[in-house]
Design an enzyme around this catalytic site. Structure first.
Site, mmCIF file in Angstrom:
data_model
loop_
_atom_site.group_PDB
_atom_site.id
_atom_site.type_symbol
_atom_site.label_atom_id
_atom_site.label_comp_id
_atom_site.label_asym_id
_atom_site.label_seq_id
_atom_site.Cartn_x
_atom_site.Cartn_y
_atom_site.Cartn_z
ATOM 1 N N ILE A 97 21.425 1.847 22.452
ATOM 2 C CA ILE A 97 22.137 1.915 21.182
ATOM 3 C C ILE A 97 21.216 2.745 20.310
ATOM 4 C CG2 ILE A 97 22.942 0.732 19.109
ATOM 5 C CD1 ILE A 97 23.835 -1.604 20.771
ATOM 6 N N TYR A 98 21.584 3.991 20.112
ATOM 7 C CA TYR A 98 20.775 4.940 19.348
ATOM 8 C C TYR A 98 21.513 5.264 18.055
ATOM 9 C CZ TYR A 98 17.788 6.043 23.428
ATOM 10 O OH TYR A 98 16.903 5.996 24.475
ATOM 11 N N GLY A 109 24.755 0.284 14.251
ATOM 12 C CA GLY A 109 24.319 -0.414 15.465
ATOM 13 C C GLY A 109 25.136 -1.671 15.708
ATOM 14 N N ASN A 136 9.046 -2.510 19.307
ATOM 15 C CA ASN A 136 10.196 -2.133 18.478
ATOM 16 C C ASN A 136 10.762 -3.414 17.836
ATOM 17 O OD1 ASN A 136 12.450 -1.035 17.265
ATOM 18 N ND2 ASN A 136 13.136 0.067 19.091
ATOM 19 N N TYR A 143 18.670 -7.751 18.008
ATOM 20 C CA TYR A 143 19.253 -8.416 19.176
ATOM 21 C C TYR A 143 19.160 -9.934 19.065
ATOM 22 C CZ TYR A 143 19.756 -3.806 21.160
ATOM 23 O OH TYR A 143 20.125 -2.502 21.362
ATOM 24 N N LYS A 145 19.206 -11.634 16.305
ATOM 25 C CA LYS A 145 20.220 -11.998 15.307
ATOM 26 C C LYS A 145 21.609 -12.076 15.950
ATOM 27 C CE LYS A 145 22.029 -8.959 12.664
ATOM 28 N NZ LYS A 145 22.717 -8.055 11.839
#
Length: 172
Positions: A97-98, A109, A136, A143, A145
């Site tokens: 997911i960029y 995102g 990161n 993620y 969350k």
């Protein structure tokens, strides 16, 4: 502000996917890696040949996030043998997911992730999984969350540097 729309990508979107890939990967990881390793990674992993293969793989799905006419991010999902590790037919891997840094915090995102969840549910997958670099922290919080939990770790070779990815999953 215009509405974010998500569209399925195909081979005709090669240049868009390539541009977002290189820009976002560089924005996210250049500071923590050598220039040589970064340039080598971008050239090898986001080349036209490599991305054409990925876009034409029936076990990989790409979705682009658009703000009006501007591509602001994308997602790559893998199932079956296209998965980088587990290759469990009951799961989807979110490989990427960029999102362009200028659009962080604008729910891009989140919308891409929700699309992944929607597809996983429609295809009756049991869980979604991914790997995220241990440094990161922003991505890890995102993620977590969304209900992902760590279940393993693996080594990601970036040039000569061995980096640790946290593997996370979520039941669908």
């Amino acid at each position: 502000m215009d509405q974010i729309t998500i569209t399925k990508a195909g081979a005709e979107d090669l240049k868009t996917v390539q541009q977002i890939s290189k820009e976002t990967f560089f924005e996210t990881f250049a500071e923590a890696n050598t220039e040589a390793d970064m340039q080598k990674y971008l050239a090898e992993n986001f080349s036209e040949i490599k991305l054409t293969e990925e876009l034409s793989n029936p076990d990989s799905l790409f979705y682009i996030a658009w703000l009006g006419e501007n591509p602001v991010g994308y997602m790559k999902l893998n199932t079956g043998e296209a998965q980088t590790e587990l290759q469990d037919i009951s799961s989807f891997e979110i490989e990427r997911i960029y999102v362009k840094s200028a659009y962080h915090g604008k729910k891009v995102g989140q919308l891409l992730y929700e699309k992944a969840l929607e597809i996983a549910q429609a295809e009756q997958k049991v869980y979604i999984w991914l790997g995220v670099w241990e440094e990161n922290l922003k991505a890890i919080r995102f993620y977590e969350k969304n209900g992902f939990v760590a279940f393993d770790k693996h080594i990601f070779k970036f040039g000569e540097d061995e980096q640790t990815d946290i593997m996370m999953k979520k039941l669908v």
